[in-house]
Structure formats: C-alpha cells, structure tokens
Scaffold this active site. Structure first.
Site, PDB file in Angstrom:
ATOM      1  N   ARG A  17     -28.460  48.480 -26.146  1.00  0.00           N
ATOM      2  CA  ARG A  17     -27.348  48.447 -27.109  1.00  0.00           C
ATOM      3  C   ARG A  17     -26.347  47.350 -26.771  1.00  0.00           C
ATOM      4  O   ARG A  17     -25.846  46.663 -27.662  1.00  0.00           O
ATOM      5  CB  ARG A  17     -26.653  49.803 -27.184  1.00  0.00           C
ATOM      6  CG  ARG A  17     -27.521  50.887 -27.819  1.00  0.00           C
ATOM      7  CD  ARG A  17     -26.878  52.249 -27.752  1.00  0.00           C
ATOM      8  NE  ARG A  17     -26.632  52.601 -26.356  1.00  0.00           N
ATOM      9  CZ  ARG A  17     -25.700  53.436 -25.938  1.00  0.00           C
ATOM     10  NH1 ARG A  17     -24.896  54.028 -26.804  1.00  0.00           N
ATOM     11  NH2 ARG A  17     -25.558  53.709 -24.659  1.00  0.00           N
ATOM     12  N   ASN A  35     -27.864  55.135 -29.769  1.00  0.00           N
ATOM     13  CA  ASN A  35     -29.023  55.869 -29.262  1.00  0.00           C
ATOM     14  C   ASN A  35     -29.251  57.100 -30.127  1.00  0.00           C
ATOM     15  O   ASN A  35     -28.309  57.809 -30.459  1.00  0.00           O
ATOM     16  CB  ASN A  35     -28.793  56.324 -27.821  1.00  0.00           C
ATOM     17  CG  ASN A  35     -28.963  55.216 -26.812  1.00  0.00           C
ATOM     18  OD1 ASN A  35     -29.536  54.174 -27.098  1.00  0.00           O
ATOM     19  ND2 ASN A  35     -28.464  55.438 -25.616  1.00  0.00           N
TER      20      ASN A  35
END
Length: 87
Positions: A17, A35
C-alpha cells in the site's frame, strides 16, 4: 477517469500500500489503497488515463517482497477524490 483495481497474491504485510501511495502521488492521482479481509488489496485511483495506465504498471509489479498474481481492473467516472490515502 477512475480505476478500481483488486490486487491478489502476496500483497499484504510487504509494504504494497505504501508503494502504491508513493507512485500514485508522484503521478498526481487521488484515491486510496486498502487491505481487504480476503488478502487482496483494493486500489481506487482517479486522474488522467495516462497516469492511471502508468500506475497500473506499478500495481502489477509491486514492491520487492510482494508477489502479485493478478490485478482485476474496472474503469468508471471520477467521483472527486482528493489526495491519496492508505486504509
């Protein structure tokens, strides 16, 4: 233009990320990376088509410890997101 991408593989716990956020910001895109409970990462990014295509290249590549198996994409109209966040 808006890109929705579901990234599967070994993409959680490897800095994926943060990797996406860095490239998205460098490309002037807005959105987020999150996520999901199934082990995937969802990426929503808004901006011009060229920048989104360049981000898609990096989504498929991932950071060194990631192993991207698939990136499922969908395009739609922008909704006016600002900045690029990690959730």
């Amino acid at each position: 233009m808006r890109l929705t991408a579901l990234v599967s593989g070994h993409v959680q716990g490897v800095g994926y990320r943060l990797f996406v956020q860095r490239y998205a910001r460098d490309l002037g895109l807005h959105g987020y990376a999150e996520n999901l409970s199934d082990g995937k990462v969802e990426v929503i990014a808004e901006g011009d088509e060229d920048a989104l295509n360049r981000l898609l290249h990096w989504l498929r590549r991932g950071p060194p410890h990631a192993r991207v198996q698939a990136v499922d994409t969908q395009y739609s109209e922008e909704t006016g997101l600002r900045e690029f966040h990690i959730y």
